[in-house]
Structures are given as C-alpha cells and as structure tokens.
Design a protein around this motif. Structure first.
Motif, short mmCIF file in Angstrom:
data_model
loop_
_atom_site.label_atom_id
_atom_site.label_comp_id
_atom_site.label_asym_id
_atom_site.label_seq_id
_atom_site.Cartn_x
_atom_site.Cartn_y
_atom_site.Cartn_z
N GLY A 1 0.82 -1.20 0.00
CA GLY A 1 0.00 0.00 0.00
C GLY A 1 0.86 1.25 0.00
N PHE A 2 0.30 2.31 0.52
CA PHE A 2 1.03 3.58 0.60
C PHE A 2 1.95 3.58 1.82
N SER A 3 2.97 4.43 1.75
CA SER A 3 3.90 4.62 2.87
C SER A 3 3.60 5.96 3.51
N LEU A 4 3.53 5.98 4.84
CA LEU A 4 3.27 7.22 5.57
C LEU A 4 4.54 7.66 6.26
N GLY A 5 5.10 8.78 5.82
CA GLY A 5 6.28 9.35 6.46
C GLY A 5 5.88 10.09 7.72
N VAL A 6 6.61 9.88 8.80
CA VAL A 6 6.28 10.48 10.10
C VAL A 6 7.49 11.19 10.67
N ASP A 7 7.34 12.49 10.91
CA ASP A 7 8.40 13.29 11.53
C ASP A 7 7.92 13.67 12.93
N LEU A 8 8.35 12.90 13.93
CA LEU A 8 7.90 13.11 15.30
C LEU A 8 8.58 14.31 15.93
N GLY A 9 7.78 15.13 16.62
CA GLY A 9 8.31 16.28 17.33
C GLY A 9 7.75 16.32 18.73
N SER A 10 8.26 17.24 19.54
CA SER A 10 7.79 17.34 20.93
C SER A 10 6.35 17.82 21.02
N SER A 11 5.93 18.68 20.08
CA SER A 11 4.57 19.20 20.11
C SER A 11 3.82 19.01 18.81
N ARG A 12 4.55 18.76 17.70
CA ARG A 12 3.91 18.58 16.39
C ARG A 12 4.53 17.38 15.68
N THR A 13 3.70 16.72 14.89
CA THR A 13 4.16 15.59 14.10
C THR A 13 3.79 15.82 12.64
N GLY A 14 4.79 15.87 11.77
CA GLY A 14 4.55 16.06 10.35
C GLY A 14 4.33 14.74 9.65
#
Length: 241
Positions: A70-83
């Motif tokens: 399927g699709f790949s979901l890129g995740v950029d974890l942050g202390s208050s926001r996640t892209g």
C-alpha cells in the motif's frame, strides 16, 4: 542585485531526491530492531529477514514485477507537532501536521493510515552528522516501539529511517517552491512556517527512503510472537471489495 532572469531555474515542486545529499553513514543493509542487530553487509541484494518484513521500497527493488503493498506514511515526530507525508514508490507529498501526543497521536495515525490505504510507517529517527544516536533518538525509539505494537495488530509495519538533515532540506525546498510560485515563506507567520516545515520534513524522510530503496531502514519488530505472526500474514484484506 541580479535580476529575476539571471536567477538559476528552480525545479518544480516535488522534484526527485537525487538533488539532495544523502548522509554517507546510512547502512547498506536493512536491519531489524529485535535482539542484536546484524552487521552491515556490502551486498545490497542480500535479504536477511522474511520477505514479509521487508519494506515496500525494498521489495520493489528486489522484484520489479511485485505489485503489492500500500502507501507509505512518512512520520516526523516532534515534541509538540508531528509532520506527515504520503507516497507509494514515487515522489511523495506533504500531508498534514498533527498537534497531538501519546495515545491521541497513535489513534489518529491509525485512522489516517486506514483511510489512505497505508500499510507501512516510515518514522524519522534523529541522528548526529556522524551517524550516532542522541537523546531524542531514544525518545523516538520509545514512541515507535509502542506504536509498532498497535500497528502490527492490523498487519502494518513500522520502520525507522535516519532523518539527519531533512529539516534543512525541507526548508530549502520550501524556499525553492516559494521562488517558483512567486511567494516568500518569510512572509508567513512563524507558527505557520514551522508547521509547514514539519510536513515537508516528513516528505524528505520518505524521499530518502524511496531514493535508497529501503536500504538502512530499521524494522521495529514487536516482541510478542502473535504480533510478529500478524505481520507475516500482512494487512487485513476485504475479500468482498
């Protein structure tokens, strides 16, 4: 000051990651975070884990005729926001920025994955310029480990991808797009600009993952044997669809 005509041409949005520098310390072999990791190998074709555990980009590289995944979901974890960013074997796009944490973030990621037909999560893990892990790396590993247990219940895999330098790449990319589309990101509010950078950073994580065909990606494998078996069977399939 050079005129607009004298400026170098700017590539259109969502260009290939070949124009970006990839950190030289990325391993030449996919690793599994379960027990003692294997030593890197110079054989980029070698498969050292069950094929069901391989990331989609790696399976497509090994077998160009493979049309699954399927699709790949890129995740950029942050202390208050996640892209977040989304892609499937080609240039991804920024998706959203979530201002959530803990279980609320995990549940939202699962909801998005289900709607977007995602079957793998590519989570950026911060490292230093020489490839060493940091305090933030341990935090990301902890979050990814908890989330991987929940994702595996649905047959979805979670991988860690070195994200060193992706925030700078994301900002440069936004500046290039701004020039191409005739606007300046410096005119945006600071909070808005930061939010956009988070989503584009997630896109850069996916760009790197696709550009190296999943090499150096680290699978976060749940310790529970039943969850590992769930991953081997893959995502649930609606036979009536």
């Amino acid at each position: 000051m050079p005129t607009a005509a004298a400026r170098p041409p700017v590539p259109p949005p969502f260009r290939s990651f070949s124009s970006y520098k990839i950190s030289p310390h990325i391993h030449s072999k996919l690793r599994v975070r379960f027990g003692k990791p294997s030593a890197p190998s110079s054989d980029s074709k070698k498969v050292d884990m069950p094929v069901e555990f391989l990331p989609n980009a790696r399976r497509r590289k090994i077998d160009p005729t493979w049309r699954g995944g399927g699709f790949s979901l890129g995740v950029d974890l942050g202390s208050s926001r996640t892209g977040l960013a989304l892609g499937k074997g080609y240039t991804p796009r920024p998706l959203a920025v979530l201002e959530l944490s803990g279980q609320k973030l995990e549940l939202r990621l699962l909801e998005i994955a289900e709607k977007a037909e995602v079957d793998e999560f590519i989570v950026g893990i911060p490292k230093s310029y020489d490839g060493k892990e940091t305090v933030q790396s341990n935090k990301v590993r902890s979050i990814a480990g908890r989330f991987a247990a929940k994702a595996s219940e649905r047959g979805w895999r979670v991988y860690l991808q070195d994200e060193h330098g992706t925030s700078v790449d994301a900002l440069d990319y936004m500046i290039d797009i701004g020039y191409y589309l005739h606007f300046s990101i410096r005119g945006l509010k600071k909070s808005t600009r930061r939010g956009k950078v988070d989503a584009y950073s997630a896109m850069m994580v996916l760009e790197r993952y696709f550009s190296i065909s999943g090499l150096g990606t680290e699978l976060v494998l749940p310790k529970q044997l039943e969850l590992q078996e769930r991953l081997r069977r893959g995502p649930y399939r609606d036979l009536d669809f």
